[in-house]
Structures are given as C-alpha cells and as structure tokens.
Design a protein around this motif. Structure first.
Motif, PDB file in Angstrom:
ATOM      1  N   GLY A   1     -30.174  -5.869   6.854  1.00  0.00           N
ATOM      2  CA  GLY A   1     -31.255  -6.745   6.292  1.00  0.00           C
ATOM      3  C   GLY A   1     -32.581  -6.343   7.033  1.00  0.00           C
ATOM      4  N   ILE A   2     -33.638  -6.847   7.202  1.00  0.00           N
ATOM      5  CA  ILE A   2     -34.724  -6.697   7.604  1.00  0.00           C
ATOM      6  C   ILE A   2     -35.332  -7.713   8.635  1.00  0.00           C
ATOM      7  CG2 ILE A   2     -37.171  -6.065   7.153  1.00  0.00           C
ATOM      8  CD1 ILE A   2     -36.515  -4.952   4.423  1.00  0.00           C
ATOM      9  N   TYR A   3     -35.506  -7.226   9.985  1.00  0.00           N
ATOM     10  CA  TYR A   3     -36.283  -8.460  10.573  1.00  0.00           C
ATOM     11  C   TYR A   3     -37.569  -8.330  10.784  1.00  0.00           C
ATOM     12  CZ  TYR A   3     -31.945  -9.395  13.697  1.00  0.00           C
ATOM     13  OH  TYR A   3     -30.744  -9.860  14.042  1.00  0.00           O
ATOM     14  N   PHE A   4     -38.464  -9.241  11.069  1.00  0.00           N
ATOM     15  CA  PHE A   4     -39.853  -9.235  11.308  1.00  0.00           C
ATOM     16  C   PHE A   4     -40.405 -10.391  12.061  1.00  0.00           C
ATOM     17  CE2 PHE A   4     -38.468 -10.946   7.066  1.00  0.00           C
ATOM     18  CZ  PHE A   4     -39.181 -12.165   7.076  1.00  0.00           C
ATOM     19  N   ARG A   5     -41.598 -10.058  12.368  1.00  0.00           N
ATOM     20  CA  ARG A   5     -42.179 -10.917  13.376  1.00  0.00           C
ATOM     21  C   ARG A   5     -42.380 -12.300  12.643  1.00  0.00           C
ATOM     22  NH1 ARG A   5     -47.396 -12.195  14.106  1.00  0.00           N
ATOM     23  NH2 ARG A   5     -48.240 -10.732  12.826  1.00  0.00           N
ATOM     24  N   LYS A   6     -42.058 -13.535  13.205  1.00  0.00           N
ATOM     25  CA  LYS A   6     -42.276 -14.495  12.543  1.00  0.00           C
ATOM     26  C   LYS A   6     -43.760 -15.053  12.853  1.00  0.00           C
ATOM     27  CE  LYS A   6     -40.207 -19.164  12.174  1.00  0.00           C
ATOM     28  NZ  LYS A   6     -38.934 -20.236  12.581  1.00  0.00           N
ATOM     29  N   VAL A   7     -44.464 -15.289  11.340  1.00  0.00           N
ATOM     30  CA  VAL A   7     -45.676 -15.543  11.258  1.00  0.00           C
ATOM     31  C   VAL A   7     -45.670 -17.097  10.959  1.00  0.00           C
ATOM     32  CG1 VAL A   7     -47.976 -15.383  10.146  1.00  0.00           C
ATOM     33  CG2 VAL A   7     -46.239 -13.245  10.538  1.00  0.00           C
ATOM     34  N   GLU A   8     -46.651 -17.885  11.661  1.00  0.00           N
ATOM     35  CA  GLU A   8     -46.744 -19.234  11.595  1.00  0.00           C
ATOM     36  C   GLU A   8     -47.741 -19.793  10.339  1.00  0.00           C
ATOM     37  OE1 GLU A   8     -44.734 -21.594  13.060  1.00  0.00           O
ATOM     38  OE2 GLU A   8     -43.989 -20.157  14.159  1.00  0.00           O
TER      39      GLU A   8
ATOM     40  N   GLU B   1     -42.665 -13.368  20.101  1.00  0.00           N
ATOM     41  CA  GLU B   1     -42.114 -14.659  20.645  1.00  0.00           C
ATOM     42  C   GLU B   1     -40.871 -14.982  19.821  1.00  0.00           C
ATOM     43  OE1 GLU B   1     -44.525 -18.212  21.401  1.00  0.00           O
ATOM     44  OE2 GLU B   1     -45.904 -16.767  22.436  1.00  0.00           O
ATOM     45  N   GLU B   2     -41.028 -14.918  18.365  1.00  0.00           N
ATOM     46  CA  GLU B   2     -40.063 -15.146  17.557  1.00  0.00           C
ATOM     47  C   GLU B   2     -39.936 -14.246  16.402  1.00  0.00           C
ATOM     48  OE1 GLU B   2     -37.943 -17.472  17.370  1.00  0.00           O
ATOM     49  OE2 GLU B   2     -38.706 -18.519  19.373  1.00  0.00           O
ATOM     50  N   ILE B   3     -38.595 -13.791  15.996  1.00  0.00           N
ATOM     51  CA  ILE B   3     -38.425 -12.959  14.712  1.00  0.00           C
ATOM     52  C   ILE B   3     -37.750 -13.781  13.731  1.00  0.00           C
ATOM     53  CG2 ILE B   3     -38.853 -10.991  16.007  1.00  0.00           C
ATOM     54  CD1 ILE B   3     -36.002 -10.271  16.026  1.00  0.00           C
ATOM     55  N   THR B   4     -37.603 -13.302  12.587  1.00  0.00           N
ATOM     56  CA  THR B   4     -36.800 -14.026  11.606  1.00  0.00           C
ATOM     57  C   THR B   4     -36.348 -12.743  10.708  1.00  0.00           C
ATOM     58  OG1 THR B   4     -36.461 -15.528   9.943  1.00  0.00           O
ATOM     59  CG2 THR B   4     -38.555 -14.350   9.903  1.00  0.00           C
TER      60      THR B   4
END
Length: 196
Positions: free
Chosen positions: A189-196, A139-142
């Motif tokens: 850089g490095i993208y990764f799944r955003k964890v709440e 749903e979201e990545i950062t």
C-alpha cells in the motif's frame, strides 16, 4: 526515490495476546500447541519490508502520480491532499515462516499458525510505520491499500510493485497474475502523513 529494505525485522509473539486475539478462551490443549508452534516460528521467521520515499508529482481529483506512475483513485487522491511525500510499501511475514505452513496437515495447527503469522506481520507493519514516523518526524501516519479502498482497484497493485523493481529478490514477495501476494501474510500500500 530512496528505497529502504529491511530483511530481519524484530518481532515478539505473546502467547496471552494471541489467546485473546484468536479467542482461544484459555483452552489448555490449544495453548500448549500454540506455545510449541510459536517456538517453531521464532526459530525461523524473518519478516521483511521495503518502502520508498516518493514525492507526489501530480494530484488531480481522481488520481495521483508518483514518479511516472499514475494511481487511479478518487478516494486516494482525496486522502493525500495536503501531503507532498508518500511512502509506497510492501511488508511480509517472510518466506521462511511460510515454508513451515506447507509441512502442516493438522487443521488446528494450520489455524493456530495462521494466527502466529498474522502477529508477525502486525509486528512488521508497526515497525515500518514507526520507522517512517521517526525518520521524517511525523506524529501520525495512515495508509491506503489497493483493493481495500473503494475506488482503488486491486489491479493497481501491479503498478505499486513496479515502483520497487525486483521485489522478490529484495524481500521474497511475488505477485501472481491475479494480484495475490505470496507469502500470503503480506501487505502492500501507501503510507502518508495523517493530515487533520
């Protein structure tokens, strides 16, 4: 590690968006010049990107390991907790549009064209982040970028580039000895799944 290469990323340069973003205040002369420069950019620009899907092999308090490469950053390690897969990336507005800059002596043209190249790069980063979200169902990545995150040294960018092999051959981006990317409108850089 699976490597994905994109050599012609779609992009849209909107005159009104740039007018607002660059604070041109509807200046007629600037907008006419900008419109002409947009046409020139659209004729040649080929934004490119490369990213890899990589498992975090080891996660410690002050580093993470991807493959055999250790990235030293307490903040990065903290931010990827709860994530098993990351996506190192390099994205560029492209050498083709950068070449046009070298032909410009007028300072206004250079300023306006810099805004155009930034817009192309933003389109490319949006495209790649959307590709990752679609492909992996996130749903979201950062992301994190070497040199911009406190505690993740810009020198680590060399390690990031080394993950990809021939980056210049794949997408035309090279890294100087002082860790400056060419073309200038490039990001890594490095993208990764955003964890709440």
């Amino acid at each position: 590690m699976e490597k994905r290469i994109f050599t012609e990323i779609p992009f849209v340069i909107d005159l009104e968006v740039l007018n607002e973003r660059m604070k041109l205040r509807n200046n007629k002369r600037m907008l006419e010049t900008l419109e002409e420069l947009i046409k020139q950019a659209e004729a040649v620009a080929k934004p490119k990107a490369i990213y890899i899907e990589a498992l975090i092999q080891e996660l410690k308090e002050d580093y993470i390991t991807i493959g055999e490469t250790q990235f030293n950053s307490k903040n990065l390690a903290e931010n990827v907790k709860g994530v098993d897969m990351v996506f190192p990336y390099i994205i560029t507005s492209g050498v083709e549009v950068e070449a046009l800059t070298k032909e410009m002596d007028d300072l206004l043209d250079q300023f306006l064209f810099d805004g155009i190249k930034t817009e192309i790069l933003l389109c490319a980063t949006d495209f790649i982040s959307q590709d990752i979200k679609n492909k992996y169902g996130y749903e979201e990545i950062t992301y994190e970028i070497p040199g911009s995150l406190e505690g993740w040294d810009m020198l680590e960018q060399k390690k990031l580039f080394a993950l990809f092999g021939d980056v210049e051959g794949d997408i035309g981006v090279k890294l100087s000895d002082s860790n400056i990317m060419y073309p200038g409108k490039s990001v890594s850089g490095i993208y990764f799944r955003k964890v709440e």
